[in-house]
Enzyme design. Sequence first.
Site, short mmCIF file in Angstrom:
data_model
loop_
_atom_site.label_atom_id
_atom_site.label_comp_id
_atom_site.label_asym_id
_atom_site.label_seq_id
_atom_site.Cartn_x
_atom_site.Cartn_y
_atom_site.Cartn_z
N CYS A 29 39.42 45.13 25.53
CA CYS A 29 40.03 44.89 26.84
C CYS A 29 41.53 45.19 26.87
O CYS A 29 42.12 45.26 27.94
CB CYS A 29 39.76 43.47 27.30
N HIS A 45 44.99 41.64 32.56
CA HIS A 45 43.59 42.02 32.38
C HIS A 45 42.72 41.16 33.30
O HIS A 45 42.86 39.94 33.34
CB HIS A 45 43.19 41.82 30.92
N ASN A 65 34.76 41.64 34.80
CA ASN A 65 35.53 42.09 33.65
C ASN A 65 35.03 43.48 33.24
O ASN A 65 33.92 43.61 32.72
CB ASN A 65 35.37 41.10 32.50
#
EC number: 2.3.1.180
Length: 330
Positions: A124, A257, A287
């Site tokens: 990520c 993020h 996500n």
Amino acid sequence: MTQFTPPIFSKIIGTGSFLPNSAVSNDELAARLAQNNIETSDEWIRERTGIAQRHLASPEQNASDLAAHAARAALDMAGVSAEALDLIIVATSTPDMTFPSTACFLQAKIGADNAAAFDVMAVCSGFVYALATADAMVKAGQARTALVVGAEVFSRLLDWSDRKTCVLFGDGAGAVVLQASTEPGVLANRLHAKGSLSHILYAKGASQPEHAWDDPFLKMDGQAVFKQAVTALGDVAQEVLDDAGMTAEQIDWLIPHQANVRILQSTAKRLGVSMDKVITTVHLHGNTSAASVPLALDAAVRDGRIKKGQVILLQGVGGGFTWGANLVRF
């Protein structure tokens, strides 16, 4: 690779993004999971994550396909042809193949035959890592115009019987075009990793077939990841601000993020930044790992929130354990 005269700065001149297929709402996902006797609900998911929907790639769509759509959009905004690219970096944890790199597949799909191409894998944090790498290569004179993409088909790593993880993730891609400039662009980068925490977020891969076929899916210690993420994002934000000689009050937009709305809220609070300055898109796509930061960036550029000359703090945190930040003047 052609050697160029090193510039003073590199600057983002175009952004793009792509989400595959139609969105899958929480209610639709709950109905699918119920067929396997897995109980969840829209209320349960929203309360814990802030996610309302996610996009899932079709079986024939790979990371490079999503990346190509986002790349073309970024190139179009920048007014740059694919042939003008010197460098392509794709951040992905879900590559088309073990090798060649997804960046090479992307190069072929968009016709960027003059560009060097390689992948970065920092989960990520991947886009933040890739942008810092491209910035360094432009400033070193190794490239003049670079394409940086985060692209993921994370749904391929999910155990659809694990409610704690399968509701969190989605697929997508985001891209930026970075170009040598005499104007300030990327102001500071900081990257970190702590391999001793690899056990809190991981997925066993095809290079370990004796393990992968038994348990190939993403595994996450959610509480440990949350704790590490909030601390890491707060610390790295201060590092890039210090490097640039700036304060949090000078940030126009914060783009962490997009993993969980609680992480976004906690990060903003720790920095003393109002949530009005935080770009939030996690509710729209979940996500998306390395794609999440450029997806949010492109959304805010295209709807007019981000304007020329504004200062943006980009942050990534993910498996590895990795984290980092880019401070950018748009």
